[in-house]
Scaffold this active site. Structure first.
Site, short mmCIF file in Angstrom:
data_model
loop_
_atom_site.label_atom_id
_atom_site.label_comp_id
_atom_site.label_asym_id
_atom_site.label_seq_id
_atom_site.Cartn_x
_atom_site.Cartn_y
_atom_site.Cartn_z
N ARG A 249 3.39 -3.63 5.28
CA ARG A 249 4.32 -4.09 6.10
C ARG A 249 4.29 -3.58 7.56
O ARG A 249 4.29 -4.11 8.48
CB ARG A 249 5.75 -3.29 5.36
CG ARG A 249 6.72 -4.49 5.82
CD ARG A 249 7.86 -4.16 5.05
NE ARG A 249 7.77 -2.85 4.19
CZ ARG A 249 8.72 -2.74 3.25
NH1 ARG A 249 9.85 -3.45 3.15
NH2 ARG A 249 8.81 -1.41 2.60
N LEU B 253 0.92 -1.28 -0.03
CA LEU B 253 -0.16 0.05 0.04
C LEU B 253 0.87 1.25 -0.01
O LEU B 253 0.85 2.09 0.94
CB LEU B 253 -0.94 0.19 1.12
CG LEU B 253 -2.39 0.88 1.07
CD1 LEU B 253 -3.04 0.26 -0.09
CD2 LEU B 253 -3.05 0.52 2.28
N ASP C 161 15.63 2.08 -16.74
CA ASP C 161 14.13 2.05 -16.84
C ASP C 161 13.45 1.97 -17.98
O ASP C 161 12.29 1.14 -18.32
CB ASP C 161 13.48 3.21 -15.76
CG ASP C 161 12.13 3.24 -15.81
OD1 ASP C 161 11.54 2.60 -15.12
OD2 ASP C 161 11.40 4.21 -16.74
N LYS D 237 11.06 -1.02 -19.99
CA LYS D 237 9.93 -0.90 -20.54
C LYS D 237 9.87 -1.19 -22.16
O LYS D 237 8.89 -1.95 -22.50
CB LYS D 237 9.26 0.70 -20.55
CG LYS D 237 9.16 0.99 -19.01
CD LYS D 237 8.68 2.48 -18.74
CE LYS D 237 8.48 2.70 -17.28
NZ LYS D 237 8.76 4.34 -17.09
N GLU E 297 13.89 10.13 -7.76
CA GLU E 297 14.02 9.73 -6.39
C GLU E 297 15.44 10.14 -5.91
O GLU E 297 16.11 10.50 -6.43
CB GLU E 297 14.02 7.98 -6.59
CG GLU E 297 12.73 7.76 -7.57
CD GLU E 297 12.53 6.43 -6.98
OE1 GLU E 297 12.82 5.76 -5.82
OE2 GLU E 297 11.71 5.61 -8.05
#
Lengths: 438, 438
Positions: free
Chosen positions: A45, A11, A201, A205, A190
Site C-alpha cells: 500500500r 506485504l 476465529d 477455521k 491483537e
C-alpha cells in the site's frame, strides 16, 4: 531450469515472511519445486513504509496492475486480510489468469463458495493451507493424505491466542483481563482480540475443516460457539482438582443423524494430548475409520510458520499438484449437495461441568439434584469445599461454591436444567456451564 | 466418470485391507479421486487360502501375467514383503508400464536407488507412504507440506513393536522376555521379532526419512543402532526416578559438519510428547527452520492404518499428483550428489545415563568420577541407594548399583570412558550406557 514467476499482494507480517523464504532460500525452493520460484512483484500500500525484508530493486510496487497485467506472473500469494478489498482483488487476480494462494481464513469462511465457483469457472485454483492452523498442514492432510478414510471426528485447538491466554491463567492463576494485557504486550493478542477470544476465529477455521473432512457446507456463524472471554480462574482450579484442564476446543463429530459442531471452553482430561497443548500452539486430532486417530501439533500462527504454509502452497501450485487437487475435490461446489448437515444443537450429547453459588440452606443440594433429575441428567461428581476464612479471619459461610460434573446429557436438557437452577432462590447469580470431553 | 484400474500384488494383511477399502468404499474413493478406483486383479500365491476379504469373481489370480499383460491396469499396489521376489516383481511391473505403490520399507532401504532409477528411466513412479510409520503420512508431509523448510531435526518412535514392549515393561515393571511373549500373543510382535527389537526396522525407516528430509543417501546399516532387546527393567525404574522415560528413539539432526543419525534406547523427559507415546503408536517430531516444531502421532502399523496410506497413494497416483512429486523431487538420483553426509559417529554429542555395579570400596565413586573427568565428561546427577535387605533379611552391601547422568559429551569420549570404567577392578560386569534426550 524452469522458472515460475510469483507475486505477493500484501506485504504485512506473513507477506514479508514469504518474501524472505523466496529471496533467501531460492536454492532450497528450487530443489523442492524442480524450478526457480522467482519473486517478480510485491504489491504494497505504502512504498515508504519500513519492512523487515529487503526487496531487490523493482520488486515492490503500489500498483496492483503491475501484477494483473503481467502475463508472466502465474501464481500470486494474496495476503491481504479482511473481507474487502481482499475479495475484489482475489477475483481480479483470477480473472487475470493467476492461480491464488491465500492465508485469509475469514475471507474463505465468508465468501468461499463464491470464490471457489469463480476459480473453477475460470480454470484457476485457490490454495489455502495457511488459512487454518498455520504451521500444521491440516488442509493437505485431510484432502490428500487421509483420503482413504471417512473421517468420524475432528477436534482441535485452533486459536493460539485463546490457548495462550488459558494456559497462562491456568499456570499462574491469573485473571482473564491481566493475561490479555500480557498477551497483547507479547504480541500474542491483537489490540482488539475479540474475534480470537470469543470463538469466531476458531469457528471460521472449523467451518473450513468441516467442509474438507465431512463435505458439510456450513456457515461459521451457524456453529454454536462460546469463547474464553468470560472464563473465571476458579473454574480452571476446580477443573484441575477434578483431573481436567480447560481448553477452547473446536469439535466436529459425525453422528448418525448429522454433524455435531461446536466451539467451546471444554474440560479436557489431564494427560491426554489436547490437554498438554501449551501457549500459542495449535493441535488437531483427526479420527478416520481406517487410519484410526492421528494427532498433529504445531505453531498455529506467527510469521514464519504461516509463511511456510504459503510457500508450500506456492510450490504445489507451480508444479501442478494444486490444480489436480482443486479439480478433483471440487471444494464448495454448488452442484454437489452437502454430504452432511448440522445436527440439531439440542441433541448434542456430552458431559457438563456446572458451578453454582449456593446459599447455606438445608436441602440446597437436594433441590439442585432434583432439577437435574427432572431433566434426566445424572451426577457423576460433586465438589463442595468449606469456605476459606475471610481476611478478618471470619469463617465465610454464605454463599458456597458448588461444582457438579454430570454424566452424559443432551445440550438442550443441560441448558434447560441450568436455566431452571438459576431460577432457584437458593442459587445466587448465573450458573457456569462448560462441556467436558469424554 | 473416469475409471482407473488397479491391481494388488500380495494379498496378506495389508493387501486385504486395501482390497476392503477399494471394494467396500468405492463411493468415497471415487469422491476423493474424482474417478472410480476399480480393483481389477489381486495376485495371490495360493487361490485356496482363506482370507478376510471377499473378492468379486475373476479378481483373484495366481498368475502375475494377468496384471503384467493387461494394459488397462495402470496402478499396482505391490504388497509382497521381503527383498525377493518383491524386487524382481516390482521391476517387471514397471517395465510393463505400471505405476507402483508399495509398503515394503526393507526393499526400499536396500534397493531404493536401483528401483527409483529404473522408475525414472521408464517414466514410472513409486509411491511409498505406507513404508514408514503406517498411519502417519510423514512422507507426504516432508516431501510436500514442509517443502518451504530446511528441516534441522527429525526424531521419532518409528517401531511400534519396540514401543509396545518398552511401554509394557515400564508400566508393569516386567522383564523383557515376558513382555515379548505377551506382545507375540497379542499380535504386536512376530514369531521372530529380531528386526523390530534390534533397531533394524527403525534404522531402515530413518534412512528413508533422512533421504527425504536432508537429501542424505545413507544405507540403513551405516546408522549406529542399539535395540531394546537388552533393556533391563532397573533402567526404566531409575530413569523414571530421574524424570525420564526410556523410548527407542530414531534421530536425524543436521549439524554444521554433517548429519547425526542414530537409533537407540533414549531417556526422554517425562511430560514431553515423545515420552507420552504409548503401546503400538508411532510419533515423529520434525523441526523446520520456518515452521518450527511439528509433531505427528498415530498408529504406526496394523492392517487398516497401513491400508489407509496405500489407498491414499493409489489415489495420488491415479490423479497424477505422485508423478509430479516423483519427477520434481528426484528421490535417490545418482546424478544429484547427496546434499549431506553422515557425521563422524565419535562426534555425536549428547548426554548419557550410565549404570554400574560397584563393589563397596572406599573411594569407588571418586575413581569412576576421575575416569569421566579424564575424558572431560562432567556429571549432572548421581543415584546410589542403599541395597535392600535380601529375602533372609540380611542387608546386602555388595555390589551396589550406581547411576550417573552426565552433561553433554561426545559419543567417542563416552564410549572410551565407559570401556575404561568397565576395566576398573571395583566395577562388576558391563556398564549400561544410554543416551539422554536434551
Amino acid at each position: 531450469m524452469n522458472k515460475t514467476n510469483v507475486a505477493i499482494v500484501g506485504l504485512g507480517t506473513v507477506g514479508s515472511g514469504v518474501a524472505k523464504l523466496l529471496l533467501d532460500h531460492g536454492d532450497r525452493t528450487a530443489r523442492h519445486a524442480g524450478r526457480t520460484m522467482w519473486l517478480k512483484k510485491a504489491v504494497v500500500r505504502d512504498l515508504n513504509k519500513p519492512r523487515d525484508v529487503e526487496l531487490p530493486d523493482g520488486v515492490a510496487t503500489d500498483n496492483l496492475a503491475d501484477v494483473l497485467d503481467d502475463p508472466d506472473i502465474t501464481v500470486v500469494a494474496q495476503l491481504i486480510g479482511g473481507l474487502e478489498p481482499a475479495r475484489t482483488i482475489m477475483l481480479q487476480l483470477m480473472e487475470a489468469g493467476k492461480d491464488i494462494v491465500t492465508a485469509n481464513k475469514a475471507l474463505l469462511a465468508e465468501h468461499g463458495p463464491e470464490l471457489f465457483s469463480k476459480a473453477r469457472e475460470l480454470g484457476r485454483s485457490i490454495a489455502f493451507e495457511a488459512a487454518v492452523a498455520g504451521g500444521i498442514p491440516i488442509v493437505a492432510n485431510i484432502s490428500q493424505c487421509l483420503s482413504a478414510n471417512q473421517i468420524t471426528t475432528l477436534e482441535g485447538i485452533l486459536n493460539g491466542t485463546s490457548n495462550f491466554i488459558v494456559s497462562q491463567m491456568d499456570r499462574y492463576g491469573s485473571a482473564y483481563d491481566d493475561v490479555v494485557r500480557k498477551a497483547q504486550e507479547l504480541g500474542y493478542a491483537e489490540a482488539d482480540p475479540t474475534m480470537d477470544v470469543d470463538g469466531t476465529d476458531a469457528a471460521q477455521k472449523l467451518a473450513i475443516l468441516a467442509h474438507l473432512a465431512f463435505g458439510a457446507t456450513i456457515h461459521w456463524s451457524d456453529i454454536p460457539r462460546t469463547g474464553i472471554d468470560g472464563l473465571d480462574p476458579a473454574d480452571l482450579r476446580y477443573s484441575s482438582e477434578l483431573g481436567y484442564r480447560i481448553k477452547l476446543v473446536a469439535t466436529a463429530h459425525q453422528a448418525d443423524d448429522g454433524l455435531e459442531l461446536s466451539v467451546a471452553p471444554t474440560l479436557v482430561p489431564l494427560g491426554t494430548p489436547l490437554a498438554e497443548v501449551r501457549d500459542a500452539f495449535n493441535a488437531i486430532r483427526v479420527v478416520g475409520d481406517a487410519v484410526g486417530p492421528v494427532f498433529y501439533h504445531g505453531l498455529g500462527a506467527g510469521q514464519m510458520p504461516t509463511a511456510s504454509a504459503v510457500v508450500a502452497d506456492l510450490i504445489d501450485t507451480a508444479v501442478g499438484r494444486t490444480k489436480i487437487t482443486f479439480q478433483t475435490l471440487a471444494y464448495f461446489t454448488s452442484d454437489h449437495p452437502a454430504r452432511t448437515k448440522q445436527r440439531d444443537t439440542d441433541r448434542l450429547a456430552g458431559r457438563y461441568y456446572l458451578r453454582l453459588s449456593v446459599g447455606n440452606h438445608p436441602g440446597a443440594l437436594a433441590k439442585i439434584a432434583d432439577v437435574l433429575a427432572q431433566h434426566e441428567i445424572s451426577i457423576s461428581s460433586v465438589i463442595q469445599h468449606e469456605n476459606q476464612p475471610d481476611q478478618a479471619g471470619q469463617q465465610q459461610t454464605d454463599p458456597v461454591p458448588l461444582v457438579i460434573m454430570t454424566h452424559e446429557a443432551g445440550e438442550g436438557a443441560a441448558r434447560r436444567a441450568t436455566e431452571q437452577i438459576e431460577g432457584l432462590s437458593i442459587v445466587q447469580g448465573p450458573v457456569v456451564r462448560l462441556r467436558v470431553k469424554a
